[in-house]
Motif scaffolding. Structure first.
Motif, PDB file in Angstrom:
ATOM      1  N   LEU A 102      -5.268   1.551  12.193  1.00  0.00           N
ATOM      2  CA  LEU A 102      -6.655   1.553  11.737  1.00  0.00           C
ATOM      3  C   LEU A 102      -7.067   2.971  11.360  1.00  0.00           C
ATOM      4  CD1 LEU A 102      -8.403  -0.766  14.354  1.00  0.00           C
ATOM      5  CD2 LEU A 102      -7.896  -1.311  11.967  1.00  0.00           C
ATOM      6  N   ARG A 103      -7.759   3.079  10.234  1.00  0.00           N
ATOM      7  CA  ARG A 103      -8.279   4.372   9.794  1.00  0.00           C
ATOM      8  C   ARG A 103      -9.747   4.233   9.428  1.00  0.00           C
ATOM      9  NH1 ARG A 103      -4.621   1.982   6.655  1.00  0.00           N
ATOM     10  NH2 ARG A 103      -5.213   3.081   4.760  1.00  0.00           N
ATOM     11  N   LEU A 104     -10.510   5.236   9.755  1.00  0.00           N
ATOM     12  CA  LEU A 104     -11.911   5.310   9.363  1.00  0.00           C
ATOM     13  C   LEU A 104     -12.074   6.415   8.334  1.00  0.00           C
ATOM     14  CD1 LEU A 104     -13.674   4.970  12.838  1.00  0.00           C
ATOM     15  CD2 LEU A 104     -13.700   3.262  10.998  1.00  0.00           C
ATOM     16  N   LEU A 105     -12.910   6.174   7.333  1.00  0.00           N
ATOM     17  CA  LEU A 105     -13.159   7.148   6.277  1.00  0.00           C
ATOM     18  C   LEU A 105     -14.657   7.263   6.035  1.00  0.00           C
ATOM     19  CD1 LEU A 105     -10.645   5.025   5.304  1.00  0.00           C
ATOM     20  CD2 LEU A 105     -10.301   6.897   3.686  1.00  0.00           C
ATOM     21  N   GLN A 106     -15.085   8.427   5.573  1.00  0.00           N
ATOM     22  CA  GLN A 106     -16.484   8.631   5.203  1.00  0.00           C
ATOM     23  C   GLN A 106     -16.595   8.724   3.685  1.00  0.00           C
ATOM     24  OE1 GLN A 106     -18.831  10.503   8.853  1.00  0.00           O
ATOM     25  NE2 GLN A 106     -17.811  12.106   7.679  1.00  0.00           N
ATOM     26  N   HIS A 107     -17.562   7.980   3.152  1.00  0.00           N
ATOM     27  CA  HIS A 107     -17.744   7.875   1.701  1.00  0.00           C
ATOM     28  C   HIS A 107     -19.119   8.399   1.327  1.00  0.00           C
ATOM     29  CE1 HIS A 107     -18.800   5.773  -2.082  1.00  0.00           C
ATOM     30  NE2 HIS A 107     -17.498   5.766  -2.317  1.00  0.00           N
ATOM     31  N   ARG A 108     -19.184   9.139   0.228  1.00  0.00           N
ATOM     32  CA  ARG A 108     -20.469   9.600  -0.282  1.00  0.00           C
ATOM     33  C   ARG A 108     -20.564   9.231  -1.760  1.00  0.00           C
ATOM     34  NH1 ARG A 108     -21.366  15.337   1.239  1.00  0.00           N
ATOM     35  NH2 ARG A 108     -19.796  15.762  -0.347  1.00  0.00           N
TER      36      ARG A 108
ATOM     37  N   GLY B 248     -13.164  11.506  -6.009  1.00  0.00           N
ATOM     38  CA  GLY B 248     -13.801  12.563  -5.237  1.00  0.00           C
ATOM     39  C   GLY B 248     -14.948  12.101  -4.369  1.00  0.00           C
ATOM     40  N   ARG B 249     -14.956  10.808  -4.016  1.00  0.00           N
ATOM     41  CA  ARG B 249     -16.080  10.278  -3.236  1.00  0.00           C
ATOM     42  C   ARG B 249     -15.772  10.130  -1.743  1.00  0.00           C
ATOM     43  NH1 ARG B 249     -17.118   7.499  -8.333  1.00  0.00           N
ATOM     44  NH2 ARG B 249     -15.685   5.804  -7.801  1.00  0.00           N
TER      45      ARG B 249
ATOM     46  N   ALA C 290      -7.964   4.425  -2.549  1.00  0.00           N
ATOM     47  CA  ALA C 290      -7.224   5.323  -3.443  1.00  0.00           C
ATOM     48  C   ALA C 290      -8.070   5.688  -4.660  1.00  0.00           C
ATOM     49  CB  ALA C 290      -5.905   4.687  -3.873  1.00  0.00           C
ATOM     50  N   ALA C 291      -8.779   4.694  -5.200  1.00  0.00           N
ATOM     51  CA  ALA C 291      -9.635   4.953  -6.356  1.00  0.00           C
ATOM     52  C   ALA C 291     -10.813   5.843  -5.967  1.00  0.00           C
ATOM     53  CB  ALA C 291     -10.138   3.641  -6.942  1.00  0.00           C
ATOM     54  N   GLU C 292     -11.379   5.611  -4.786  1.00  0.00           N
ATOM     55  CA  GLU C 292     -12.500   6.439  -4.335  1.00  0.00           C
ATOM     56  C   GLU C 292     -12.044   7.869  -4.051  1.00  0.00           C
ATOM     57  OE1 GLU C 292     -15.779   5.295  -4.315  1.00  0.00           O
ATOM     58  OE2 GLU C 292     -14.652   3.774  -5.427  1.00  0.00           O
ATOM     59  N   TYR C 293     -10.823   8.012  -3.541  1.00  0.00           N
ATOM     60  CA  TYR C 293     -10.266   9.352  -3.316  1.00  0.00           C
ATOM     61  C   TYR C 293     -10.096  10.077  -4.650  1.00  0.00           C
ATOM     62  CZ  TYR C 293      -6.917  13.010  -2.054  1.00  0.00           C
ATOM     63  OH  TYR C 293      -6.289  14.217  -1.890  1.00  0.00           O
TER      64      TYR C 293
END
Length: 331
Positions: free
Chosen positions: A4-10, A71-72, A65-68
Motif C-alpha cells: 500500500l502506498r499513499l500519495l499527496q495530490h495538488r 507534476g501534480r 503515473a499520468a499525475e506524476y
C-alpha cells in the motif's frame, strides 16, 4: 507481493487530495486533504494508517503515473507550519557504506590508524542491531533543516551559492508524526535523495554538519505497513538527455548495519524530538554515491532515483542559488 502506498495530490487550482495505491490500482480518498490529516485521524481512532485509509471509502480512480508526469504529485508529507517539520539523518548505516566515506577521509590519517568513519562503521556493524529490549550502538547523526528545505519528487534541488558541490544520496527516509502524548508514530517510508555537499565534507570531516545543511527530495509515494527488508534500486545522473553515471543501490534492513528500531531510538531519545504535532523526516543512509566514482555534477544535471516496490521515481534537476548577503547588525 503488493504494498500500500499513499500519495499527496495538488490540482492546478491548488486543491489537495490523498491517493491510496495498491499495485496498479489507485483512487482518491474522499474527505482527506493531507496524509498528516489522515494520520491524526488514525491516531485518534486507535487504527493503523492502512485501516484509516481504507475506511475513507473509494473516490475517483486515478492514474498516478499520468499525475506524476503532469507534476501534480507532491512530497508525501508536509506541515502547514514548515518549522514543525524537521529533517535529520544517519550515516554509515549500510553494509559497504564505509568504503566511499573512508576514501574521502583516509588521506588525512596514516594507514596504521583507522579513520573515525571506519571506527563508527565497525561499531555499528557490531552493535547496530541489538536484541529486543536492548540499546544498540548509536550512529552518526546530522541535521538537514526544517520543512522549508523539503523538495517534491520533480522539483529543482537548489544548492546554495557558496556550495562546492551538489551530489545525490539515494536513500530511504522514515516519516514520523508525534502524537499529543509525545508517542512517535512511524507513518511509513519514502524514497529519497538526501542531497549533500561532498566536496565540503571531504575537505574536513568536521565540516560534515555544514555539508548536510542542504535541501532534500522525497519521492511521491509513502510506503505503509511492514516494509520489505531488501530493496534494490538504481541511481543515475542525466546530463543533456544522456545518462553520464548509473549504479544500483541496496537498502532495507537486510542491507543495513543498523536496524530501523535502533536508528529511531537514538533520534527520538531526545525530548526535543518528541514535541507533540511535529513531523520528522529521517534519512537512513546509503552506500552508493556518484561522488565516490569521481563524478562532478553540473547545473542542469538531473538526479533520478528509483526502487521497487515504489512505482514512481524521485527525479530532480540541479540548480545553484543566487548569492544572498547574510547581514548581521548590532542593536
Amino acid at each position: 507481493m503488493t504494498y500500500l502506498r499513499l500519495l499527496q495530490h495538488r490540482a492546478a487550482d491548488g486543491a489537495r487530495s490523498v491517493i491510496l495505491a495498491e499495485g496498479d490500482a489507485a483512487h482518491v480518498l474522499p474527505g482527506v486533504t493531507s496524509i498528516r490529516e489522515l494520520a491524526l485521524r488514525a491516531i485518534a481512532d486507535g487504527a493503523s494508517l492502512a485501516d484509516a485509509a481504507k475506511a475513507c471509502g473509494q473516490g475517483e480512480v486515478i492514474d498516478i503515473a499520468a499525475e506524476y508526469a503532469a507534476g501534480r504529485l507532491i512530497a508525501p508529507i508536509d506541515h502547514e507550519d514548515p518549522a514543525h517539520l524537521l529533517m535529520t539523518g544517519t550515516g554509515l548505516t549500510h553494509l559497504g557504506s564505509a568504503e566511499g566515506r573512508d576514501k574521502m577521509h583516509a588521506a588525512a590519517i596514516s594507514n596504521e590508524q583507522q579513520t573515525d568513519s571506519m571506527r563508527m562503521f565497525l561499531e555499528g556493524l557490531e552493535g547496530g542491531k541489538p536484541a529486543a529490549g536492548e540499546v544498540g550502538q548509536q550512529p552518526e547523526w546530522f541535521y538537514k533543516g526544517d520543512g522549508s528545505q523539503l523538495v517534491g519528487p520533480g522539483d529543482t534541488l537548489t544548492m546554495p551559492a557558496f556550495s562546492q558541490d551538489g551530489g545525490e544520496e539515494p536513500e530511504l527516509a522514515g516519516i514520523y508524526l508525534v502524537g499529543d502524548d509525545s508517542t512517535v508514530y512511524r507513518l511509513g517510508l519514502a524514497l529519497a535523495n538526501e542531497f549533500s555537499d561532498h566536496v565540503t565534507e571531504r575537505h574536513n570531516y568536521l565540516w560534515l554538519a555544514h555539508s548536510k545543511l542542504r535541501q532534500a527530495a522525497l519521492g511521491p509515494e509513502l510506503l505503509i505497513g511492514t516494509p520489505p527488508t531488501h530493496i534494490e534500486g538504481t541511481s543515475k545522473i542525466v546530463r543533456a538527455g544522456e545518462t553520464i553515471w548509473e549504479k544500483p543501490f541496496l537498502s532495507g534492513e537486510g542491507n543495513m548495519s543498523h536496524s530501523f528500531d535502533n536508528l529511531e531510538h537514538h533520534h527520538f531519545k531526545y525530548d526535543l524530538f518528541r514535541r507533540a504535532g511535529d513531523v520528522h523526516v529521517h534519512f537512513f543512509g546509503t552506500a552508493t554515491l556518484s561522488f565516490s566514482d569521481a563524478v562532478q555534477t553540473e547545473e542542469g544535471d538531473v538526479f533520478e532515483i528509483s526502487a521497487a516496490p515504489f512505482t514512481l521515481p524521485v527525479s530532480n534537476p540541479l540548480a545553484r542559488a543566487e548569492v544572498q548577503a547574510a547581514t548581521v547588525k548590532a542593536l
